[in-house]
Motif scaffolding. Structure first.
Motif, PDB file in Angstrom:
ATOM      1  N   THR A  79       0.839  -1.204   0.000  1.00 20.31           N
ATOM      2  CA  THR A  79       0.000   0.000   0.000  1.00 20.31           C
ATOM      3  C   THR A  79       0.867   1.245   0.000  1.00 20.31           C
ATOM      4  OG1 THR A  79      -1.652  -1.213   1.264  1.00 20.31           O
ATOM      5  CG2 THR A  79      -1.839   1.174   1.290  1.00 20.31           C
ATOM      6  N   TYR A 117       0.605   4.903   0.488  1.00 22.87           N
ATOM      7  CA  TYR A 117      -0.021   6.166   0.887  1.00 22.87           C
ATOM      8  C   TYR A 117       1.070   7.154   1.331  1.00 22.87           C
ATOM      9  CZ  TYR A 117      -4.401   3.394   1.666  1.00 22.87           C
ATOM     10  OH  TYR A 117      -5.488   2.584   1.560  1.00 22.87           O
ATOM     11  N   SER A 118       1.834   6.778   2.371  1.00 18.65           N
ATOM     12  CA  SER A 118       2.740   7.726   3.043  1.00 18.65           C
ATOM     13  C   SER A 118       3.894   8.165   2.150  1.00 18.65           C
ATOM     14  CB  SER A 118       3.327   7.084   4.301  1.00 18.65           C
ATOM     15  OG  SER A 118       2.301   6.600   5.121  1.00 18.65           O
ATOM     16  N   GLY A 120       2.060  11.890   6.244  1.00 19.96           N
ATOM     17  CA  GLY A 120       1.637  10.707   6.981  1.00 19.96           C
ATOM     18  C   GLY A 120       0.185  10.881   7.355  1.00 19.96           C
ATOM     19  N   SER A 121      -0.037  11.459   8.558  1.00 19.62           N
ATOM     20  CA  SER A 121      -1.421  11.709   8.995  1.00 19.62           C
ATOM     21  C   SER A 121      -2.151  12.624   8.011  1.00 19.62           C
ATOM     22  CB  SER A 121      -1.416  12.361  10.378  1.00 19.62           C
ATOM     23  OG  SER A 121      -0.704  11.562  11.290  1.00 19.62           O
ATOM     24  N   TRP A 170       7.748   4.014   4.105  1.00 16.57           N
ATOM     25  CA  TRP A 170       7.129   3.101   5.077  1.00 16.57           C
ATOM     26  C   TRP A 170       6.237   2.091   4.376  1.00 16.57           C
ATOM     27  CZ3 TRP A 170      10.410   4.261   8.360  1.00 16.57           C
ATOM     28  CH2 TRP A 170      10.667   5.555   8.776  1.00 16.57           C
ATOM     29  N   THR A 215       5.122  -1.072   3.681  1.00 17.58           N
ATOM     30  CA  THR A 215       5.305  -2.417   4.214  1.00 17.58           C
ATOM     31  C   THR A 215       5.283  -3.425   3.073  1.00 17.58           C
ATOM     32  OG1 THR A 215       4.167  -1.757   6.235  1.00 17.58           O
ATOM     33  CG2 THR A 215       4.346  -4.118   5.827  1.00 17.58           C
ATOM     34  N   PHE A 229       9.714  -2.555   6.146  1.00 16.97           N
ATOM     35  CA  PHE A 229       9.383  -1.295   5.437  1.00 16.97           C
ATOM     36  C   PHE A 229      10.320  -1.054   4.257  1.00 16.97           C
ATOM     37  CE2 PHE A 229       8.720   0.231   9.932  1.00 16.97           C
ATOM     38  CZ  PHE A 229       7.344   0.218   9.873  1.00 16.97           C
ATOM     39  N   GLY A 275       3.368  -1.148  15.479  1.00 17.29           N
ATOM     40  CA  GLY A 275       2.782  -1.404  14.164  1.00 17.29           C
ATOM     41  C   GLY A 275       1.280  -1.244  14.168  1.00 17.29           C
ATOM     42  N   ILE A 292       0.245   2.604  15.150  1.00 17.00           N
ATOM     43  CA  ILE A 292       0.451   3.733  14.228  1.00 17.00           C
ATOM     44  C   ILE A 292      -0.061   3.418  12.826  1.00 17.00           C
ATOM     45  CG2 ILE A 292       2.143   5.321  13.227  1.00 17.00           C
ATOM     46  CD1 ILE A 292       3.946   4.646  15.661  1.00 17.00           C
ATOM     47  N   SER A 338      -2.660   7.112  13.466  1.00 16.82           N
ATOM     48  CA  SER A 338      -2.193   7.146  14.858  1.00 16.82           C
ATOM     49  C   SER A 338      -3.361   7.439  15.821  1.00 16.82           C
ATOM     50  CB  SER A 338      -1.119   8.234  15.005  1.00 16.82           C
ATOM     51  OG  SER A 338      -1.734   9.489  14.853  1.00 16.82           O
ATOM     52  N   ASN A 356      -3.937   9.857  17.917  1.00 19.55           N
ATOM     53  CA  ASN A 356      -4.480  11.221  17.888  1.00 19.55           C
ATOM     54  C   ASN A 356      -5.403  11.426  16.690  1.00 19.55           C
ATOM     55  OD1 ASN A 356      -3.267  12.005  20.202  1.00 19.55           O
ATOM     56  ND2 ASN A 356      -1.568  13.104  19.242  1.00 19.55           N
ATOM     57  N   ILE A 357      -5.072  10.781  15.589  1.00 11.84           N
ATOM     58  CA  ILE A 357      -5.915  10.915  14.399  1.00 11.84           C
ATOM     59  C   ILE A 357      -7.271  10.245  14.654  1.00 11.84           C
ATOM     60  CG2 ILE A 357      -6.123  10.267  11.946  1.00 11.84           C
ATOM     61  CD1 ILE A 357      -4.128  12.614  12.709  1.00 11.84           C
ATOM     62  N   ASN A 371      -9.268  12.622  16.651  1.00 12.68           N
ATOM     63  CA  ASN A 371      -9.841  13.683  15.806  1.00 12.68           C
ATOM     64  C   ASN A 371     -11.097  13.178  15.097  1.00 12.68           C
ATOM     65  OD1 ASN A 371      -7.802  15.430  16.472  1.00 12.68           O
ATOM     66  ND2 ASN A 371      -6.732  15.314  14.512  1.00 12.68           N
TER      67      ASN A 371
HETATM   68  C1  FAD Z   1       3.981  -0.705  11.250  1.00 12.23           C
HETATM   69  C2  FAD Z   1       3.673   0.358  10.252  1.00 12.23           C
HETATM   70  C3  FAD Z   1       3.352   0.005   8.974  1.00 12.23           C
HETATM   71  C4  FAD Z   1       3.107   1.001   8.010  1.00 12.23           C
HETATM   72  N1  FAD Z   1       2.850   0.593   6.743  1.00 12.23           N
HETATM   73  C5  FAD Z   1       2.588   1.522   5.819  1.00 12.23           C
HETATM   74  C6  FAD Z   1       2.290   1.124   4.480  1.00 12.23           C
HETATM   75  O1  FAD Z   1       2.305  -0.062   4.152  1.00 12.23           O
HETATM   76  N2  FAD Z   1       2.029   2.085   3.580  1.00 12.23           N
HETATM   77  C7  FAD Z   1       2.016   3.395   3.893  1.00 12.23           C
HETATM   78  O2  FAD Z   1       1.714   4.207   3.025  1.00 12.23           O
HETATM   79  N3  FAD Z   1       2.323   3.832   5.154  1.00 12.23           N
HETATM   80  C8  FAD Z   1       2.610   2.914   6.118  1.00 12.23           C
HETATM   81  N4  FAD Z   1       2.911   3.303   7.389  1.00 12.23           N
HETATM   82  C9  FAD Z   1       3.024   4.729   7.683  1.00 12.23           C
HETATM   83  C10 FAD Z   1       1.835   5.226   8.504  1.00 12.23           C
HETATM   84  O3  FAD Z   1       0.676   5.308   7.703  1.00 12.23           O
HETATM   85  C11 FAD Z   1       2.223   6.604   9.081  1.00 12.23           C
HETATM   86  O4  FAD Z   1       3.329   6.385   9.946  1.00 12.23           O
HETATM   87  C12 FAD Z   1       1.082   7.208   9.854  1.00 12.23           C
HETATM   88  O5  FAD Z   1       0.053   7.592   8.978  1.00 12.23           O
HETATM   89  C13 FAD Z   1       1.561   8.441  10.652  1.00 12.23           C
HETATM   90  O6  FAD Z   1       2.230   9.337   9.817  1.00 12.23           O
HETATM   91  P1  FAD Z   1       3.690   9.904  10.200  1.00 12.23           P
HETATM   92  O7  FAD Z   1       4.578   8.745  10.540  1.00 12.23           O
HETATM   93  O8  FAD Z   1       4.122  10.807   9.085  1.00 12.23           O
HETATM   94  O9  FAD Z   1       3.469  10.722  11.513  1.00 12.23           O
HETATM   95  P2  FAD Z   1       2.881  12.203  11.628  1.00 12.23           P
HETATM   96  O10 FAD Z   1       1.668  12.323  10.756  1.00 12.23           O
HETATM   97  O11 FAD Z   1       3.986  13.167  11.420  1.00 12.23           O
HETATM   98  O12 FAD Z   1       2.402  12.196  13.131  1.00 12.23           O
HETATM   99  C14 FAD Z   1       3.326  12.420  14.214  1.00 12.23           C
HETATM  100  C15 FAD Z   1       2.525  12.634  15.486  1.00 12.23           C
HETATM  101  O13 FAD Z   1       1.719  13.813  15.349  1.00 12.23           O
HETATM  102  C16 FAD Z   1       0.347  13.511  15.598  1.00 12.23           C
HETATM  103  N5  FAD Z   1      -0.518  14.272  14.695  1.00 12.23           N
HETATM  104  C17 FAD Z   1      -0.333  14.435  13.362  1.00 12.23           C
HETATM  105  N6  FAD Z   1      -1.354  15.174  12.846  1.00 12.23           N
HETATM  106  C18 FAD Z   1      -2.189  15.448  13.871  1.00 12.23           C
HETATM  107  C19 FAD Z   1      -3.414  16.163  13.977  1.00 12.23           C
HETATM  108  N7  FAD Z   1      -4.006  16.739  12.924  1.00 12.23           N
HETATM  109  N8  FAD Z   1      -4.018  16.238  15.212  1.00 12.23           N
HETATM  110  C20 FAD Z   1      -3.450  15.642  16.284  1.00 12.23           C
HETATM  111  N9  FAD Z   1      -2.295  14.973  16.254  1.00 12.23           N
HETATM  112  C21 FAD Z   1      -1.652  14.870  15.059  1.00 12.23           C
HETATM  113  C22 FAD Z   1       0.208  12.017  15.321  1.00 12.23           C
HETATM  114  O14 FAD Z   1      -0.864  11.433  16.070  1.00 12.23           O
HETATM  115  C23 FAD Z   1       1.545  11.486  15.804  1.00 12.23           C
HETATM  116  O15 FAD Z   1       1.526  11.297  17.196  1.00 12.23           O
HETATM  117  C24 FAD Z   1       3.175   2.362   8.356  1.00 12.23           C
HETATM  118  C25 FAD Z   1       3.497   2.723   9.661  1.00 12.23           C
HETATM  119  C26 FAD Z   1       3.749   1.737  10.606  1.00 12.23           C
HETATM  120  C27 FAD Z   1       4.126   2.147  11.992  1.00 12.23           C
END
Ligand code: FAD
Length: 377
Positions: free
Chosen positions: A121, A123-124, A129-130, A154, A156, A206, A352, A355, A359, A361-362, A365
């Motif tokens: 997948t 997306y990120s 991310g979020s 990221w 997977t 990853f 895993g 997040i 996550s 927090n999301i 929301n």
């Molecule tokens: C085990 C694992 C497998 C994954 N596999 C995949 C995959 O296969 N494909 C893929 O595309 N991605 C994958 N990911 C990535 C995952 O989707 C992102 O890590 C996740 O969406 C969070 O984005 P980020 O790491 O950029 O953190 P950020 O978005 O930067 O978030 C950092 C912190 O800020 C908080 N935060 C961010 N925005 C807000 C908001 N608006 N309000 C409140 N708090 C907020 C978050 O809750 C978090 O605590 C994987 C991640 C993990 C851990």
């Protein structure tokens, strides 16, 4: 909510139990490839992989209630997964069933069910991310092909996948979530470069994936151009809505209770320690609340009510519980080394599930804004 099964549903539960009695050894040889191959052939023959997918595309044509019964029974016996292609089965296939053309259904669905394809997948991205709607990976139309340039991170299992279910920006000039499209792309397309990211233990799950002038026919777009956001919101709801989650959490809890029985605190069994008991009781209550929330969600689905945001409740609860359970496990493990390897793996693996898929927090929301109707600021 009606807790009673109909006669047909009860008969189906009995059928699943008999199948498990006949085909599932105790203990389950989870890591034996020969057993897993045989297991998947048997459950595929029963059409229990893709149980509620349409029969014409190779699925079981089953209803939601019996699917719930099937998953509950499988999970209670710690049976191996139904099918090998986790992402294909959990969200890619359902998205293709909902949004795909007949040609896409014919091309992909049976392969997913038979374990002949393996999806990842995309997306990120490095700065996304979020805030997924801000994604930058670009697809530009050139005749009847898209040309894709950009990066995912990221991702997977990208290094072992046959296909990627990915989001790209097809229109940079409209509101950010309106300019996104979803593409089903073979991973052997020229121009894809995969760079594995080793984790702390040195293993790779990853990857970073780079797209350099990757060309793909427009027929590989899932849904209309600019509809990618809608496609993926449905896929994310499927990722978050594991109905058997509560059963899995109950099993974690049973393992921790067993650990507490076999370890000591202040010279006594940890299970007799008031603090440990209080924490276990609190977890038990929240797992039961998850089970009831899952059943309420199922009831909504059975009654044809739209569901999506509600899955954030159990996803959030699971995240908090996984974290607290891992803390308690590691504390107890200090004095119970014989169970170290398996439980340490469980205890360190919470990141895993917590997040991935959004996550905590999301989820808060989503619950605040979409379920409780709270203002955004
Ligand atoms: C085990 C694992 C497998 C994954 N596999 C995949 C995959 O296969 N494909 C893929 O595309 N991605 C994958 N990911 C990535 C995952 O989707 C992102 O890590 C996740 O969406 C969070 O984005 P980020 O790491 O950029 O953190 P950020 O978005 O930067 O978030 C950092 C912190 O800020 C908080 N935060 C961010 N925005 C807000 C908001 N608006 N309000 C409140 N708090 C907020 C978050 O809750 C978090 O605590 C994987 C991640 C993990 C851990």
């Amino acid at each position: 909510m009606d807790f009673q099964l109909t006669a047909e549903e009860q008969a189906f539960r009995d059928e699943v139990r008999s199948f498990l009695d006949a085909n599932l050894p105790d203990p389950v040889p989870q890591d034996d490839p020969a057993f897993l191959k045989e297991w998947n052939a048997k459950v595929r023959e029963k059409r229990w992989i893709g149980f509620n997918w349409p029969v014409e595309w190779g699925g079981g044509g089953g209803d939601l209630m019996r699917q719930f019964v099937l998953k509950e029974e499988m999970s209670a016996r710690r049976a191996p997964a139904l099918g090998v292609d986790f992402m294909g089965l959990t969200w890619v296939g359902p998205a293709i069933i909902t949004h795909g053309s007949d040609a896409q259904k014919a091309k992909h669905l049976e392969k997913i069910l038979d374990g002949e394809s393996y999806w990842c997948t995309g997306y990120s991205e490095p700065d996304v991310g979020s805030d997924l709607a801000a994604l930058q990976c670009r697809a530009v139309l050139d005749g009847d092909e898209y040309v894709i340039n950009g990066q995912k991170i990221w991702t997977t299992a990208a290094h072992i996948s046959s296909d990627i279910f990915m989001l790209v920006r097809t229109d940079p000039d409209v509101a950010k979530w309106k300019g996104i499209s979803c593409i089903l792309l073979p991973m052997d397309s020229p121009g894809i470069e995969i760079q594995p990211i080793p984790n702390l233990s040195g293993k790779v799950s990853f990857n970073q994936v780079f797209f350099n002038d990757v060309r793909t026919p427009v027929s590989n777009r899932l849904g209309a151009e600019g509809e990618g956001w809608r496609v993926v919101m449905g896929a994310l709801a499927n990722e978050r809505s594991g109905i058997s989650e509560a059963t899995e959490m109950q099993q974690h809890l049973d393992d921790i209770r067993e650990l507490a029985r076999n370890s000591t605190r202040n010279g006594h069994p940890a299970l007799e320690d008031n603090g440990v008991c209080r924490r276990l009781a609190d977890m038990e209550i929240r797992v039961e609340a998850m089970r009831l929330t899952g059943l309420r969600h199922l009831t909504d689905q059975l009654q044809g009510k739209r569901s999506g945001s509600e899955t954030a409740i159990n996803k959030l609860q699971r995240g908090i519980l996984e974290f607290e359970m891992s803390e308690l496990t590691l504390e107890l493990l200090g004095s119970a080394s014989q169970q170290l390897s398996q439980l340490t793996g469980d205890a360190l693996g919470w990141h895993g599930t917590v997040i991935g898929g959004g996550s905590p927090n999301i989820q808060r929301n989503i619950i605040g804004e979409r379920i409780l109707g709270l203002p955004k600021d």
